[in-house]
Design an enzyme around this catalytic site. Structure first.
Site, PDB file in Angstrom:
ATOM      1  N   ASN A  86      26.322 102.790  96.062  1.00 40.30           N
ATOM      2  CA  ASN A  86      27.013 101.879  94.773  1.00 40.30           C
ATOM      3  C   ASN A  86      26.702 100.452  94.979  1.00 40.30           C
ATOM      4  O   ASN A  86      27.004  99.559  96.120  1.00 40.30           O
ATOM      5  CB  ASN A  86      28.409 102.241  95.131  1.00 40.30           C
ATOM      6  CG  ASN A  86      29.256 102.214  93.919  1.00 40.30           C
ATOM      7  OD1 ASN A  86      28.790 102.333  93.030  1.00 40.30           O
ATOM      8  ND2 ASN A  86      30.664 102.081  94.349  1.00 40.30           N
ATOM      9  N   ASP A 101      32.564 110.208  86.941  1.00 43.36           N
ATOM     10  CA  ASP A 101      31.642 109.933  85.721  1.00 43.36           C
ATOM     11  C   ASP A 101      30.178 109.778  86.253  1.00 43.36           C
ATOM     12  O   ASP A 101      29.167 110.450  85.499  1.00 43.36           O
ATOM     13  CB  ASP A 101      31.729 108.714  84.900  1.00 43.36           C
ATOM     14  CG  ASP A 101      32.263 107.517  85.926  1.00 43.36           C
ATOM     15  OD1 ASP A 101      31.885 107.261  87.011  1.00 43.36           O
ATOM     16  OD2 ASP A 101      32.588 106.358  85.444  1.00 43.36           O
ATOM     17  N   THR A 118      28.731  99.881  84.232  1.00 44.04           N
ATOM     18  CA  THR A 118      29.469  98.912  84.965  1.00 44.04           C
ATOM     19  C   THR A 118      29.310  98.771  86.431  1.00 44.04           C
ATOM     20  O   THR A 118      29.149  97.583  87.066  1.00 44.04           O
ATOM     21  CB  THR A 118      30.985  99.131  84.932  1.00 44.04           C
ATOM     22  OG1 THR A 118      31.504  99.119  83.666  1.00 44.04           O
ATOM     23  CG2 THR A 118      31.783  98.063  85.605  1.00 44.04           C
ATOM     24  N   ALA A 176      35.989 106.532  89.513  1.00 44.05           N
ATOM     25  CA  ALA A 176      36.622 107.204  90.819  1.00 44.05           C
ATOM     26  C   ALA A 176      37.652 106.409  91.586  1.00 44.05           C
ATOM     27  O   ALA A 176      38.085 105.189  91.075  1.00 44.05           O
ATOM     28  CB  ALA A 176      35.458 107.330  91.767  1.00 44.05           C
TER      29      ALA A 176
END
Length: 471
Positions: free
Chosen positions: A296, A238, A259, A80
């Site tokens: 995140n 994703d 990741t 993103a």
């Protein structure tokens, strides 16, 4: 006749093209091409080689043709926040800059001087991260206003790759929401926010949703391959694609492990309340206007960098085995500390953090790896508690999806620290979600509910039970 769809899944370190087909109620995957992706220094900035990515996409399509397969559709997902700007001739104004580039240092705080943190969150519902698109554009406005003045088109990375294939410009919904420039309630670009920041509203495209047929290959591209196909928008973020593949959403917290680690739940509406702001959760768009309420977390980037620091002499499985053997080492670092975003040397950064916090300092590869895995598990435990606090209820289990779901040591750690069963898989979660959106657009799958039933039937899931904590 088998109908193939081609998923292009590009992450920060690699990309792959995977064929998908539905047969007898099962989804079948077949990887046809894999390639490296990395940041390169171009001038003053850490940038992505977008031409390399497009070349590799075409190479993968040629491999399909060489196998006698002409996919009916293709869909592209990537990470993103990063983007390109095009001039009036549709030429790149600069190479797309990586979110890890330090150009946004301090810019989030500068934006807060113009727009309050509370207002930003109440309108967009997006987690505050210094590399969000909003702060990248703000940095660009300060550092190179002439580029923004020339910009006629704003496209995110998968949007631009789609444009190269079709000549059609569009911004896809799930990725657009990550910019922190989309209103969580109207689901359109927040024009008032853009005006306040002095960013040209006209360069943004109409927002399109996943499972939208964008168009067909441009004539010259179709001639190169010797066939044409539909270009379909998956969830181009994703993680947006990955979450579609979670077999069961009810009472389940997912962790999309790669990741980055994305931990959260699927929700029917954005949660833009003070407690969610305080815990720094995000409300990113999902398939069918669902919301990915998540946080995140730094993720396996840290172990990827450690592997590189040791000159790749150890495989990831080697590092996991050595971490298991380092049972006496127990130090916890804050994986979201900015020092771990792009350090000169990850091992040294971890060691320095431990010294500063008066913890045992990991010295060998196994101890460093165990510190990372322990720290990730601890961060997940904290996030689970925050989710349950916000929703005021307990979630029964955790589903780890993506490449990280293969890490049995970490899966067991998560089960142990959270005291919840952990389902691991599917591994190819992002490609699965990408293909599902294409199959819905093609009419082969009815909706996400049917797709999740197919996913559950098609891919094995391993469950890790928590070990009982000693009192």
């Amino acid at each position: 006749m088998t109908i193939y769809s081609l998923a292009v899944d590009i992450g920060a370190s690699s990309g792959r093209l995977i064929l998908g087909s539905v047969d007898d109620g099962r989804l079948w995957l077949d990887e046809v091409h894999r390639f490296d992706n990395h940041v390169t220094k171009k001038g003053a900035y850490d940038s992505w080689d977008i031409h390399h990515l497009f070349h590799e996409i075409k190479s993968g399509i040629h491999k399909c043709k060489a196998r006698g397969i002409e996919p009916a559709s293709i869909g592209i997902d990537t990470w993103a926040v990063d983007f390109v700007l095009l001039d009036e001739k549709d030429e790149l104004l600069m190479d797309p800059v990586s979110y890890r580039d330090p150009r946004t240092d301090g810019k989030m705080e500068e934006v807060f001087e113009t727009i309050s943190k509370e207002r930003l969150y109440l309108e967009t519902g997006i987690q505050f991260q210094k590399f969000n698109t909003i702060y990248q554009l703000y940095a660009l406005k300060e550092q190179h206003p002439e580029i923004l003045d020339k910009a006629k088109t704003f496209l995110m990375i998968p949007d631009y790759l789609n444009f190269l294939l079709t000549g059609v410009k569009a911004n896809e919904y799930t990725n657009a929401t990550s910019t922190q420039l989309v209103n969580a309630f109207t689901k359109h670009w927040d024009k008032e926010l853009l005006a306040t920041l002095g960013i040209n509203q006209d360069m943004f495209q109409e927002i399109q949703t996943p499972a939208t047929e964008l168009g067909r290959l441009k004539e010259e591209i179709a001639e190169e391959f010797g066939f044409s196909m539909k270009v379909v928008l998956p969830a181009t973020h994703d993680t947006g694609s990955a979450v579609i593949s979670v077999p069961q959403q009810e009472d389940t917290i997912y962790i999309s492990s790669g990741t980055w680690s994305l931990i959260g739940v699927e929700n029917h509406f954005p949660i833009c309340v003070t407690k969610a702001l305080d815990y720094n959760f995000t409300n990113e768009g999902g398939m069918d206007y669902q919301f990915r309420f998540l946080k995140n977390i730094m993720g396996l980037w840290m172990i990827q960098e450690v592997k590189r620091n040791y000159n790749d002499q150890y495989s990831f499985s080697d590092l996991v085995e050595m971490a298991e053997a380092a049972s006496s080492m127990h130090s916890i670092v804050d994986v979201n500390d900015d020092r771990f975003l792009k350090p000169d040397h990850m091992v040294a950064a971890i060691q320095e953090y431990c010294r500063e916090t008066s913890q045992p300092v990991p010295n060998d590869p196994g101890e460093v790896a165990k510190c990372i895995f322990d720290s990730l598990a601890a961060s997940y435990q904290t996030s689970v508690a925050e989710i349950e606090d916000i929703f005021e209820r307990e979630f029964k289990k955790i589903n780890v999806i993506g490449g990280g779901s293969q890490n049995e040591f970490l899966n067991q750690l998560i089960a142990d620290v959270t005291q919840k069963p952990v389902d691991a898989g599917p591994v190819e979660a992002t490609a699965i979600g990408n293909i599902i959106a294409q199959k819905i657009a093609l009419g082969e799958i009815r909706d996400v509910d049917e797709a999740r039933a197919i996913t559950k039937q098609s891919f094995s899931i391993k469950t890790y039970q928590p070990k009982v904590k000693e009192r």
